[in-house]
Design a protein around this motif. Structure first.
Motif, PDB file in Angstrom:
ATOM      1  N   GLU A   6     -43.909 -52.833   1.078  1.00 39.85           N
ATOM      2  CA  GLU A   6     -44.215 -54.248   1.300  1.00 39.85           C
ATOM      3  C   GLU A   6     -43.866 -55.088   0.069  1.00 39.85           C
ATOM      4  OE1 GLU A   6     -48.300 -54.161   2.297  1.00 39.85           O
ATOM      5  OE2 GLU A   6     -47.953 -53.440   4.329  1.00 39.85           O
ATOM      6  N   ILE A   7     -44.185 -54.579  -1.103  1.00 39.37           N
ATOM      7  CA  ILE A   7     -43.844 -55.301  -2.330  1.00 39.37           C
ATOM      8  C   ILE A   7     -42.330 -55.398  -2.495  1.00 39.37           C
ATOM      9  CG2 ILE A   7     -44.009 -55.213  -4.860  1.00 39.37           C
ATOM     10  CD1 ILE A   7     -46.589 -56.063  -3.484  1.00 39.37           C
ATOM     11  N   LEU A   8     -41.616 -54.321  -2.176  1.00 42.12           N
ATOM     12  CA  LEU A   8     -40.159 -54.341  -2.263  1.00 42.12           C
ATOM     13  C   LEU A   8     -39.567 -55.378  -1.313  1.00 42.12           C
ATOM     14  CD1 LEU A   8     -37.522 -53.063  -3.343  1.00 42.12           C
ATOM     15  CD2 LEU A   8     -37.664 -51.498  -1.405  1.00 42.12           C
ATOM     16  N   LEU A   9     -40.064 -55.444  -0.081  1.00 41.98           N
ATOM     17  CA  LEU A   9     -39.582 -56.450   0.865  1.00 41.98           C
ATOM     18  C   LEU A   9     -39.879 -57.867   0.388  1.00 41.98           C
ATOM     19  CD1 LEU A   9     -40.309 -55.036   4.424  1.00 41.98           C
ATOM     20  CD2 LEU A   9     -38.103 -55.556   3.411  1.00 41.98           C
ATOM     21  N   LEU A  10     -41.061 -58.067  -0.173  1.00 41.83           N
ATOM     22  CA  LEU A  10     -41.408 -59.393  -0.689  1.00 41.83           C
ATOM     23  C   LEU A  10     -40.499 -59.797  -1.838  1.00 41.83           C
ATOM     24  CD1 LEU A  10     -43.333 -61.823  -0.714  1.00 41.83           C
ATOM     25  CD2 LEU A  10     -44.741 -60.543  -2.324  1.00 41.83           C
ATOM     26  N   ILE A  11     -40.236 -58.880  -2.745  1.00 47.96           N
ATOM     27  CA  ILE A  11     -39.347 -59.178  -3.878  1.00 47.96           C
ATOM     28  C   ILE A  11     -37.936 -59.474  -3.384  1.00 47.96           C
ATOM     29  CG2 ILE A  11     -38.245 -58.137  -5.897  1.00 47.96           C
ATOM     30  CD1 ILE A  11     -40.926 -56.730  -6.444  1.00 47.96           C
ATOM     31  N   LEU A  12     -37.443 -58.681  -2.427  1.00 43.72           N
ATOM     32  CA  LEU A  12     -36.112 -58.923  -1.884  1.00 43.72           C
ATOM     33  C   LEU A  12     -36.027 -60.263  -1.158  1.00 43.72           C
ATOM     34  CD1 LEU A  12     -35.087 -55.389  -0.589  1.00 43.72           C
ATOM     35  CD2 LEU A  12     -34.096 -56.657  -2.494  1.00 43.72           C
ATOM     36  N   LEU A  13     -37.096 -60.651  -0.455  1.00 46.58           N
ATOM     37  CA  LEU A  13     -37.103 -61.960   0.204  1.00 46.58           C
ATOM     38  C   LEU A  13     -37.030 -63.098  -0.803  1.00 46.58           C
ATOM     39  CD1 LEU A  13     -39.677 -61.554   3.100  1.00 46.58           C
ATOM     40  CD2 LEU A  13     -37.273 -62.124   3.298  1.00 46.58           C
ATOM     41  N   VAL A  14     -37.797 -62.991  -1.876  1.00 46.47           N
ATOM     42  CA  VAL A  14     -37.795 -64.042  -2.894  1.00 46.47           C
ATOM     43  C   VAL A  14     -36.442 -64.104  -3.596  1.00 46.47           C
ATOM     44  CG1 VAL A  14     -38.838 -64.751  -5.071  1.00 46.47           C
ATOM     45  CG2 VAL A  14     -40.285 -64.000  -3.201  1.00 46.47           C
ATOM     46  N   VAL A  15     -35.860 -62.939  -3.890  1.00 45.91           N
ATOM     47  CA  VAL A  15     -34.563 -62.908  -4.576  1.00 45.91           C
ATOM     48  C   VAL A  15     -33.462 -63.487  -3.691  1.00 45.91           C
ATOM     49  CG1 VAL A  15     -32.786 -61.330  -5.445  1.00 45.91           C
ATOM     50  CG2 VAL A  15     -35.150 -61.046  -6.159  1.00 45.91           C
ATOM     51  N   LEU A  39     -33.859 -59.365   6.345  1.00 44.73           N
ATOM     52  CA  LEU A  39     -35.043 -58.868   5.646  1.00 44.73           C
ATOM     53  C   LEU A  39     -36.319 -59.419   6.281  1.00 44.73           C
ATOM     54  CD1 LEU A  39     -33.836 -59.099   1.945  1.00 44.73           C
ATOM     55  CD2 LEU A  39     -34.248 -57.024   3.270  1.00 44.73           C
ATOM     56  N   LEU A  40     -36.272 -60.665   6.718  1.00 44.08           N
ATOM     57  CA  LEU A  40     -37.427 -61.237   7.393  1.00 44.08           C
ATOM     58  C   LEU A  40     -37.689 -60.541   8.728  1.00 44.08           C
ATOM     59  CD1 LEU A  40     -39.508 -63.420   6.893  1.00 44.08           C
ATOM     60  CD2 LEU A  40     -38.058 -64.998   8.138  1.00 44.08           C
ATOM     61  N   ALA A  41     -36.625 -60.133   9.410  1.00 39.51           N
ATOM     62  CA  ALA A  41     -36.797 -59.356  10.639  1.00 39.51           C
ATOM     63  C   ALA A  41     -37.454 -58.011  10.338  1.00 39.51           C
ATOM     64  CB  ALA A  41     -35.451 -59.149  11.321  1.00 39.51           C
ATOM     65  N   LEU A  42     -37.094 -57.402   9.208  1.00 36.28           N
ATOM     66  CA  LEU A  42     -37.760 -56.163   8.800  1.00 36.28           C
ATOM     67  C   LEU A  42     -39.241 -56.391   8.529  1.00 36.28           C
ATOM     68  CD1 LEU A  42     -35.176 -54.494   6.388  1.00 36.28           C
ATOM     69  CD2 LEU A  42     -35.772 -53.816   8.713  1.00 36.28           C
ATOM     70  N   VAL A  43     -39.556 -57.517   7.915  1.00 33.93           N
ATOM     71  CA  VAL A  43     -40.965 -57.834   7.645  1.00 33.93           C
ATOM     72  C   VAL A  43     -41.732 -57.991   8.951  1.00 33.93           C
ATOM     73  CG1 VAL A  43     -42.519 -59.597   6.716  1.00 33.93           C
ATOM     74  CG2 VAL A  43     -40.567 -58.845   5.387  1.00 33.93           C
ATOM     75  N   TRP A  44     -41.148 -58.726   9.905  1.00 35.04           N
ATOM     76  CA  TRP A  44     -41.817 -58.905  11.199  1.00 35.04           C
ATOM     77  C   TRP A  44     -42.004 -57.571  11.893  1.00 35.04           C
ATOM     78  CZ3 TRP A  44     -44.537 -62.863  11.414  1.00 35.04           C
ATOM     79  CH2 TRP A  44     -44.101 -64.120  11.038  1.00 35.04           C
ATOM     80  N   GLY A  45     -41.000 -56.708  11.840  1.00 36.05           N
ATOM     81  CA  GLY A  45     -41.138 -55.393  12.438  1.00 36.05           C
ATOM     82  C   GLY A  45     -42.191 -54.554  11.747  1.00 36.05           C
ATOM     83  N   TRP A  46     -42.266 -54.656  10.428  1.00 34.28           N
ATOM     84  CA  TRP A  46     -43.273 -53.912   9.664  1.00 34.28           C
ATOM     85  C   TRP A  46     -44.685 -54.388  10.001  1.00 34.28           C
ATOM     86  CZ3 TRP A  46     -43.023 -49.592   6.992  1.00 34.28           C
ATOM     87  CH2 TRP A  46     -44.080 -49.264   6.164  1.00 34.28           C
ATOM     88  N   LEU A  47     -44.826 -55.677  10.303  1.00 36.60           N
ATOM     89  CA  LEU A  47     -46.135 -56.226  10.655  1.00 36.60           C
ATOM     90  C   LEU A  47     -46.520 -55.947  12.104  1.00 36.60           C
ATOM     91  CD1 LEU A  47     -45.980 -59.666   8.810  1.00 36.60           C
ATOM     92  CD2 LEU A  47     -47.328 -57.658   8.188  1.00 36.60           C
ATOM     93  N   GLY A  48     -45.603 -55.395  12.875  1.00 39.99           N
ATOM     94  CA  GLY A  48     -45.916 -55.038  14.254  1.00 39.99           C
ATOM     95  C   GLY A  48     -45.485 -56.054  15.286  1.00 39.99           C
ATOM     96  N   ALA A  49     -44.877 -57.133  14.873  1.00 39.18           N
ATOM     97  CA  ALA A  49     -44.406 -58.147  15.816  1.00 39.18           C
ATOM     98  C   ALA A  49     -42.950 -57.845  16.167  1.00 39.18           C
ATOM     99  CB  ALA A  49     -44.541 -59.537  15.212  1.00 39.18           C
ATOM    100  N   VAL A  50     -42.762 -56.862  17.021  1.00 38.10           N
ATOM    101  CA  VAL A  50     -41.418 -56.370  17.315  1.00 38.10           C
ATOM    102  C   VAL A  50     -40.598 -57.413  18.070  1.00 38.10           C
ATOM    103  CG1 VAL A  50     -40.126 -54.502  18.401  1.00 38.10           C
ATOM    104  CG2 VAL A  50     -42.321 -54.031  17.345  1.00 38.10           C
ATOM    105  N   ASP A  51     -41.218 -58.171  18.946  1.00 34.28           N
ATOM    106  CA  ASP A  51     -40.492 -59.198  19.682  1.00 34.28           C
ATOM    107  C   ASP A  51     -39.984 -60.293  18.747  1.00 34.28           C
ATOM    108  OD1 ASP A  51     -43.116 -59.875  19.194  1.00 34.28           O
ATOM    109  OD2 ASP A  51     -43.365 -61.024  21.048  1.00 34.28           O
TER     110      ASP A  51
END
Length: 75
Positions: A6-15, A39-51
């Protein structure tokens, strides 16, 4: 393990968001924005919002990148 992902995804989103703002070449900015959307789609998938992740991947990463490039090459 999940916390570091999660931290890696957040850092990549900010970068990628900062890179899209700071880059001078417009084509590079379009591709960085496409990467940001993916990357934002990966975040949504990681949070469980697959749609939402699927729509973000198709519309955000795919269609908007193509439309941005068509507009850029058309001007």
């Amino acid at each position: 393990m999940s916390f570091s992902f999660e931290i890696l995804l957040l850092i990549l989103l900010v970068v990628t968001a900062g890179g899209a703002i700071l880059v001078n070449d417009l084509i590079s900015a379009v591709f960085i924005l496409g990467t940001y959307s993916f990357l934002l789609a990966l975040v949504w998938g990681w949070l469980g919002a697959v749609d939402v992740a699927f729509v973000e991947a198709v519309v955000g990463s795919g269609l908007s990148t193509i439309f941005f490039l068509l507009t850029l090459f058309g001007t």
